[in-house]
Enzyme design. Structure first.
Site: not given
Length: 222
Positions: A7, A134
């Site tokens: 990412c 997350d």
């Protein structure tokens, strides 16, 4: 094979390095962040990438219409909804995004406090493609470099995995991703700070080590 997303791509060199290391998908952050890219920057990078590579845009509390607009302009193949987007709004994102992949991020610490919050998203499993867990917080949604409480969250991950693909993120790096895979058996993993040399810049050696650890561990499990 475990899906690997690198990412916070900010430039073409890092994108190419991530793909050379063996990544399946690249992430582009459009939310407020030190790793944010503008739509035209992402579009320029994406235009140079092979069609089969997944290009995932990360958004925080944007409307379905705005997410779809950016996805079209940048050439995204999928989106990651990383904010407080409610479960009952997932059908609106699906209607706006068509066949593009939709990943919904949930913060593990919030689910540990309120496990029932997960239920609505699991009921949307025919609408979204995956749930990403997350270790962020309301003040910093991701890229913290910190893991969540893996042992405490293991039952939550198992519950998600039984119904929809689960992606593990938060503090992953070449040294701990194999353990995360052994513990959670996830569909995918997502990394940012663990493969950087500085904020927003990737480290080629760390990229290779990270993807290599994922592939080697997966091979050992078979």
């Amino acid at each position: 094979m475990i899906w690997v997303k690198i990412c916070a791509t900010t430039n073409l060199f890092d994108a190419q390095a991530s793909l050379a290391a063996g990544a399946d998908a690249l992430g582009f952050i459009f939310a407020p962040s030190s790793r944010r890219v503008e739509v035209d920057q992402a579009a320029e990078i994406i235009s140079s990438l092979a069609d089969e590579i997944e290009k995932i845009g990360v958004f925080v509390n944007e409307t379905p219409e705005r997410v779809a607009e950016v996805a079209e302009q940048a050439g995204l193949t999928g989106v990651q909804l990383h904010g407080d987007e409610p479960a009952d709004q997932m059908h609106e994102y699906r209607s706006a995004l068509g066949q593009r992949k939709i990943i919904k991020t949930l913060q593990a610490c919030e689910l540990l406090r309120s496990p029932e919050r997960l239920n609505g998203y699991l009921q949307s499993r025919q609408i979204i493609d995956a749930i990403l867990l997350d270790a962020g917080s309301p003040s910093q949604r991701g890229g913290t470099g910190q893991t969540f409480d893996w042992i405490a969250a293991a039952p939550i991950v198992a519950k998600v995995r039984a119904q929809i693909p689960v992606i593990i993120a938060g503090g992953l790096n070449p040294g701990n991703v194999a353990e995360a895979i052994r513990l959670f058996a996830p569909w995918g993993v997502d990394v940012v700070s663990g493969v950087e040399c500085e904020t927003g810049r990737k480290d080629e050696a760390k990229l290779r080590s990270f993807v290599g650890a994922v592939r080697q561990n997966r091979a050992a499990l078979r």
